[in-house]
Design a protein around this motif. Structure first.
Motif, mmCIF file in Angstrom:
data_model
loop_
_atom_site.group_PDB
_atom_site.id
_atom_site.type_symbol
_atom_site.label_atom_id
_atom_site.label_comp_id
_atom_site.label_asym_id
_atom_site.label_seq_id
_atom_site.Cartn_x
_atom_site.Cartn_y
_atom_site.Cartn_z
ATOM 1 N N TYR A 4 0.825 -1.206 0.000
ATOM 2 C CA TYR A 4 0.000 0.000 0.000
ATOM 3 C C TYR A 4 0.855 1.251 0.000
ATOM 4 C CZ TYR A 4 -4.247 -2.636 0.565
ATOM 5 O OH TYR A 4 -5.293 -3.474 0.357
ATOM 6 N N ASN A 528 -2.717 7.988 5.456
ATOM 7 C CA ASN A 528 -3.994 8.115 4.789
ATOM 8 C C ASN A 528 -3.791 8.926 3.528
ATOM 9 O OD1 ASN A 528 -4.343 10.968 5.550
ATOM 10 N ND2 ASN A 528 -4.784 10.154 7.584
ATOM 11 N N SER A 530 -5.902 10.388 -0.296
ATOM 12 C CA SER A 530 -7.107 10.444 -1.092
ATOM 13 C C SER A 530 -6.744 10.804 -2.516
ATOM 14 C CB SER A 530 -8.090 11.463 -0.519
ATOM 15 O OG SER A 530 -7.567 12.750 -0.637
ATOM 16 N N TYR A 542 -11.422 8.562 -3.956
ATOM 17 C CA TYR A 542 -11.135 7.376 -3.156
ATOM 18 C C TYR A 542 -10.300 7.825 -1.950
ATOM 19 C CZ TYR A 542 -9.155 3.036 -1.510
ATOM 20 O OH TYR A 542 -8.779 2.016 -0.698
ATOM 21 N N GLN A 543 -10.667 7.361 -0.771
ATOM 22 C CA GLN A 543 -9.903 7.660 0.446
ATOM 23 C C GLN A 543 -9.382 6.358 1.014
ATOM 24 O OE1 GLN A 543 -13.106 9.242 2.913
ATOM 25 N NE2 GLN A 543 -12.254 11.286 2.662
ATOM 26 N N HIS A 544 -8.192 6.394 1.525
ATOM 27 C CA HIS A 544 -7.629 5.167 2.081
ATOM 28 C C HIS A 544 -6.950 5.462 3.419
ATOM 29 C CE1 HIS A 544 -6.294 0.994 1.498
ATOM 30 N NE2 HIS A 544 -5.332 1.360 2.331
ATOM 31 N N ASN A 566 -6.340 -1.850 6.844
ATOM 32 C CA ASN A 566 -6.542 -0.961 5.716
ATOM 33 C C ASN A 566 -8.031 -0.802 5.531
ATOM 34 O OD1 ASN A 566 -3.942 -0.396 4.217
ATOM 35 N ND2 ASN A 566 -3.804 -2.609 4.553
ATOM 36 N N GLY A 568 -10.905 1.552 3.033
ATOM 37 C CA GLY A 568 -11.039 2.528 1.956
ATOM 38 C C GLY A 568 -12.485 2.935 1.725
ATOM 39 N N ASN A 592 -15.897 1.833 3.683
ATOM 40 C CA ASN A 592 -15.317 0.489 3.816
ATOM 41 C C ASN A 592 -15.655 -0.354 2.595
ATOM 42 O OD1 ASN A 592 -14.029 -1.788 4.730
ATOM 43 N ND2 ASN A 592 -15.346 -2.112 6.515
#
Lengths: 619, 349
Positions: A4, A528, A530, A542-544, A566, A568, A592
């Protein structure tokens, strides 16, 4: 996990190789508190969460911070008690500042992030590190600034945001703002509710029972330009929240706790600015109350409440084009009580002096000192130094160092039979060095910091030899926190395609100096990011979030660690109407999205995949 | 509470009946955890789960989190106590409000129940019935009870309403003795419950905070009362009560001066308890409390059993605890073994 991180870095590097293009036109807004924060934060990292970011995480303040800032948040199940750990410091070392006023609880020194409405604030800034001495005690790890925005000039704007989602979740917001040459006004109301009875993944049909919440809040702002030199403004906000506290594995049905919050904040500000002089007088009146029901079906509760009166006089003299000196005088009176503590009054007087020096395009420097006089204990003399150097175009070097303190809370001092009236404030010394690069399209910042905290207040059994076996707070622990914070932001336009990317990564080592063990609930790695894309009326994001493994025990036992996770979120949006004056967007968000099973705190599963549909109407 | 019923049915579905060794091969071990010591660890406060540690009889090996290892699930928040009966062990999980029946030798889960429990604390089995003390709702001082279940099936039978804050419980003949510490308040009672009628036959007033119970070889009930803590409206000190179980009257009271003794146990004809950082030994026939300790140590829980004294140390209540095992002959520390978080109970399998 490395996959990631690698993904983020590859993406970052590849997007930097895009040709330089014009940035997305940003709406210019004026915000006094925000501007002041920037001015007083030379050499410190300040992360601004814009309106467009805020709207993406309307579900909770916790989620907003978790997906967009370097703060690690301990949340007792989604919607439950939620406290911050900034740079590995304790919850009371993150100060939450509303329009320049510290609003951490008098009772426990913390702010619960699920007792704040995310969507009523116009602007949220997150400042890493200490040295924010103009906002009072506590900010050793950093500060979170909640700002209302008022702007003069002819305008009349309305905004309606509404979303409906899984678990009967409804988020609604209405904001109105109006201005002409002499008046600026705004009003906002927000109502959120959810059954929050999400499925506990990995269980045989268990659900997050007793997790429902609802909250209603109002905010009001009004400013009147008295003449060319002075204006009067007023801010008021009210929050009423009800939350149930969900239970733990394996039996969620055992949970029956309930919690109510009532917060009311008022601020009057008079501002006079003429020639080289600026006078700012602030008077704030804040009340807070919580009620804790061990059983929601029974009307008995424990409570804590407080009233704070604050008078602040801020005088600024512009010595020359390059330098200014500022004096901040503050008088605070706090009345706090709980069902266990009879009302106590604490008075504090403080004087700060801030000197700003800047050489155009070369350097700017802040130097601040503060001395407090408190009715209950001695408060150390504190200082902060910050400098930002710009040796090359678009490149900057930042440096800062500060001494900070945190006063003992009312609970620490006065809890019957357990409190310790002899406590002294925690104090810390810290330093930071960072470099960054900033253009219209690319921004990155990497900093290393070191914090040495001593006299940390820790509740410990047998802390007082006179009271063996009794949990009492004592000034005992010494901690070293050090780490790296990395932030990157990229905005690109390729034809009509707009791309943006944001990343926060922090590497944190926080250790108890006496045992050399890691502090609990501090992830070594936290990242984090995005990614946003828009084309004409369409946009998607998209956010992670990646949260590394944390120790839950002070001996760092491998038997009880919380594994990394993780998670998202993804969203799409389409603007049905898009004119200069009106905008109507319809969006869908999936939280999620990979339906990952994860826990922030042991035995408390977090939400499974969930959906919401939202509209955002500006008119 | 419909949802609880639903959950119960789910739990019941997962029932595994493992009992019944059909042929008699006495040499075969009955399970990995036969002949050893079980430590119940309450677990961290607020979040997380209680755990069970197994220690071999000769202290040569130990294993943490055995329930999870066998059943691949957590017990829940605050594992309060354990009690044995025949082939079974019953685990009482306080905050999560669960009672789990396992095979005491294999630790395989047999039944778990959540209904008819409300802040369950301790349990005992008499005549095939399981008696579980419950605080009820902590904001209600009059809803405390002892729940009665069939010890084999855990089918609920009845509840016996009792005085505030029922805690430890011990059985003798057809009576069970329930000590009332007072939950979040303070109490000073022992309820005598006749299990043939499921009714309270007598309430004995003892010293403040009766926190541990034991029965000696002459069938005297010994109750060690801690005394009200200093933050109570009035601080009081410890009392050791000797109660005749035929008359259910106090025979002798031993008053402690200026201290709050805890963790009474009885083995090899002697009483043991912890006070002021030391372990004390007392003959049951003694007419006065001992004045000097035999071992300088104290812990979160303590028990003397046969030749050894076991001191559970919770350390800072937020890390792995340890048990220190002393030889009662030599009074020397024999072994220190890492256990779980907040080790609150020691049991001999």
């Amino acid at each position: 996990m490395m996959r990631y991180i690698l993904f983020f870095f590859i993406f970052l590097i590849s997007s930097k190789s895009f040709a330089q293009l014009d940035s997305i036109q940003q709406l210019k807004v004026v915000n006094l508190s925000s501007a002041k924060l920037q001015k007083h934060s030379k050499g410190f990292k300040v992360l601004a969460l814009s309106d467009s970011v805020i709207v993406k995480n309307m579900e909770s303040f916790t989620a907003l911070l978790r997906f967009n800032t370097p703060i690690y948040i301990k949340e007792y199940g989604a919607g439950g008690t939620s406290t911050a750990s900034f740079r590995g410091t304790s919850a009371s070392n993150t100060a939450v500042v509303w329009n320049g006023i510290n609003i951490n609880s008098v009772n426990n020194g913390q702010t619960g992030f699920n007792a704040l409405t995310v969507n009523l604030f116009d602007h949220i800034d997150v400042r890493s590190g200490g040295g924010s001495i103009e906002f009072g005690s506590g900010a050793i790890g950093g500060t979170v600034h909640l700002n209302d925005q008022l702007s003069f000039g002819n305008h009349l704007n309305n905004q309606l945001v509404s979303s409906v989602g899984s678990f009967n979740t409804y988020n609604n917001l209405y904001k109105f703002s109006f201005g002409n040459e002499s008046i600026a006004a705004k009003f906002g109301v927000s109502y959120n509710q959810s059954d929050n009875d999400y499925k506990w993944l990995g269980t045989d049909g268990l659900k997050n029972e007793n997790g429902a919440y609802d909250n209603l809040s109002f905010s009001l702002g009004f400013a009147y330009r008295l003449n060319n030199f002075s204006k009067l403004s007023l801010f008021s906000s009210k929050f009423n929240g009800n939350r149930e506290f969900s239970g733990t594995l394996p039996n969620p049905s055992a949970a029956k706790e309930k919690y109510k919050d009532y917060n009311f904040r008022n601020l009057i500000e008079y501002n006079f600015h003429k020639n080289a002089f600026t006078h700012l007088v602030k008077f704030a009146y804040l009340t807070q109350e919580y009620r804790y029901f061990a059983n929601k079906n029974v009307d008995n509760y424990n409570y804590g409440k407080s009233k704070t009166y604050l008078l602040k006089y801020d005088f600024n003299y512009k010595i020359s084009q390059y330098s200014s000196i500022e004096s901040i005088t503050e008088l605070e009176s706090v009345f706090g009580s709980t069902d266990e503590i009879i009302e106590k009054n604490r008075k504090q007087f403080s004087q700060s002096v801030i000197y700003n020096l800047s050489f155009e395009n070369i350097a700017s420097i802040n130097a601040k000192v503060r001395k407090d006089f408190n009715s209950d204990y001695n408060v150390p003399f504190v200082f902060a130094l910050g400098a930002e150097l710009t040796p090359l175009k678009n490149t900057f070097i930042r440096l800062n160092g500060s001494k900070n303190y945190r006063v003992p809370t009312y609970n620490d001092l006065y809890w019957p039979a357990l409190g310790n009236a002899d406590l002294i404030p925690e104090s810390s010394l810290q330093g930071e060095f960072g470099v960054g690069y900033k253009t219209k399209t690319v921004k990155f910042d990497v900093g290393v910091y070191y914090i040495n905290s001593k006299d940390k207040i820790v509740w410990t059994p047998g802390g007082d030899p006179e009271r063996p076996g009794i949990w009492t707070p004592i000034n005992v622990a010494e901690a070293i926190n050090k780490g790296i914070e990395f932030t990157a932001a990229v905005n690109k336009a390729i034809g009509k395609h707009f791309l943006n990317f944001n990343l926060n990564y922090s590497y944190t080592i926080a250790k108890d100096k006496s045992t050399n063990n890691f502090l609990t609930y501090v992830p070594k790695h936290l990242a984090n990011g995005s990614f946003g894309y828009s084309y004409k009326r369409f946009s998607a994001f998209y956010q992670h979030l990646f949260t590394g493994e944390v120790y839950t025990t002070t001996d760092n036992s491998a038997n009880y660690t919380m594994p990394y996770y993780n998670v998202g979120n993804v969203g799409v949006n389409y603007n049905i109407i898009k004119t200069n004056n009106n905008q109507l967007g319809v969006g869908v968000k999936v939280n999620n999205v990979f339906n990952k099973e994860y826990q922030v705190l042991p035995s408390r599963p977090m939400p499974n995949r969930n959906f919401n549909i939202n509209i955002n109407f500006k008119f | 509470m419909k949802i609880s019923k639903f959950l119960l049915s789910i739990f019941l579905l997962s029932v595994l009946l493992v009992s019944c060794d059909d042929d008699d091969e006495p040499q075969l071990p009955k399970g990995d955890y036969e002949n050893g010591i079980l430590i119940t660890n309450q677990g961290p406060f607020g979040s997380g789960t209680g755990t069970v540690t197994y220690i071999a009889e000769d202290f040569s090996t130990s294993q943490n989190t055995i329930y999870k290892a066998v059943n691949n699930e957590d017990l829940g928040n605050v594992l309060q106590s354990l009690t044995f009966n025949n082939e079974s062990a019953y685990l009482v999980v306080n905050v999560s409000n669960i009672l789990v029946k396992v095979n005491r030798y294999t630790f395989e889960k047999e039944i778990a129940i959540i209904n008819n429990l409300n802040n369950p604390r301790y349990a005992v089995v008499v005549n095939g019935k399981l008696f579980v003390t419950n605080w009820g709702d902590t904001s209600d001082e009059s809803d405390d009870y002892v729940a009665v279940f069939d010890a084999e099936t855990l089918v609920y039978e009845t509840s016996i309403s009792v005085d505030l804050g029922p805690e430890k419980v011990i059985a003798l003949g057809n009576n069970i003795y329930v000590a009332h510490e007072g939950a979040y308040g303070f109490n000073n009672k022992i309820s005598v419950i006749d299990v043939t009628s499921n009714s309270v036959s007598k309430v004995i007033t003892v010293g403040d905070i009766p926190a541990s119970l034991t029965i000696d070889d002459e069938n005297n009930l010994w109750v060690l009362c801690k005394g009200n803590p200093y933050y109570a409206p009035v601080e009081t000190y410890g009392v050791l009560e000797k109660i005749n179980t035929s008359s259910n009257e106090i025979v002798t009271s031993f008053d402690f001066v200026d201290s709050h003794p805890e963790h009474l146990s009885y083995t090899n004809g002697k009483l043991y308890y912890q006070n002021n950082g030391g372990i004390f030994e007392m003959e049951t026939s003694s007419s006065a409390l001992p004045t000097t300790s035999i071992i300088t140590d104290s812990g979160y829980s303590f028990i003397a059993n046969d030749d050894y004294a076991y001191v559970n140390d919770a350390k800072d209540y937020a890390s792995s605890g340890e048990v220190r095992i002393y030889n009662l002959d030599t009074k020397q520390l024999e072994k220190t073994i890492e256990v779980g978080i907040n080790p609150g109970g020691i049991y001999f399998n």
